[in-house]
Design an enzyme around this catalytic site. Structure first.
Site, short mmCIF file in Angstrom:
data_model
loop_
_atom_site.label_atom_id
_atom_site.label_comp_id
_atom_site.label_asym_id
_atom_site.label_seq_id
_atom_site.Cartn_x
_atom_site.Cartn_y
_atom_site.Cartn_z
N VAL A 1 0.84 -1.20 0.00
CA VAL A 1 0.00 0.00 0.00
C VAL A 1 0.87 1.25 0.00
O VAL A 1 0.58 2.23 -0.71
CB VAL A 1 -0.97 0.01 1.21
CG1 VAL A 1 -1.76 1.31 1.27
CG2 VAL A 1 -1.92 -1.19 1.15
N CYS A 2 1.95 1.23 0.76
CA CYS A 2 2.80 2.41 0.95
C CYS A 2 3.29 3.04 -0.35
O CYS A 2 3.19 4.26 -0.51
CB CYS A 2 3.96 2.08 1.86
SG CYS A 2 3.45 1.56 3.52
#
Length: 177
Positions: free
Chosen positions: A47-48
């Site tokens: 996600v980052c």
């Protein structure tokens, strides 16, 4: 979590810059500017990079508003650098990626997830006087929306009463009308 109206803590962290140079960045490095300070849990995750590249895509928009983007995790500057070299999305990042090794700043902010050993996915907008004007945190599995952060920065800089979904250039509310 440190809330609205609080003074953002002093910090002194090593960052990886856009040119892959390492430099110490501190709370006075961007005097007179707004700061958008966001934390992600861990480098080399899923996600980052979507969020970080989302902020990178809007960097010029933030700069047009005299705001400095600062990103941080509890990974070291060497891990940040390795990630920039390994991942094309992260490689294009030009704002400082700060290393909050040990999580001292994350702890001061109240966003250190002790069980997971990472910073929570937190975002702060800090005014030029180092006062927190916006703070949010999402679940570790849920990415944030950099366009919404930009909209909120616009609203804060506008100084008026901004209704739901207000965008820069639109009318604000007038309670006296």
């Amino acid at each position: 979590m440190l809330g609205i109206g609080s003074k953002f803590p002093e910090f002194n962290l090593t960052a990886v810059l856009g040119n892959n140079e390492m430099k110490v960045v501190n709370s006075s490095s961007y005097n007179g500017k707004w700061m958008v300070f966001f934390f992600w849990p861990k480098d080399f995750t899923f996600v980052c990079p979507t969020e970080i590249s989302g902020f990178a895509d809007l960097q010029s928009e933030f700069e047009d508003r005299s705001a400095q983007i600062l990103g941080a995790s509890m990974d070291s500057e060497f891990v940040h650098l390795a990630w920039k070299k390994d991942n094309a999305q992260i490689g294009k990042v030009n704002f400082p990626m700060l290393a909050d090794i040990g999580g001292n700043l994350s702890s001061e902010l109240g966003i250190k997830d002790v069980d997971a050993g990472v910073s929570q996915r937190a975002t702060y907008i800090i005014d030029p006087n180092m006062v927190v004007r916006y703070a949010s945190v999402t679940d570790l599995n849920v990415g944030r929306n950099p366009e919404e952060v930009l909209r909120i920065l616009d609203a804060l800089q506008n100084g008026g009463l901004c209704p739901v979904n207000w965008k820069k250039g639109e009318s604000t509310l007038n309670p006296d009308a």
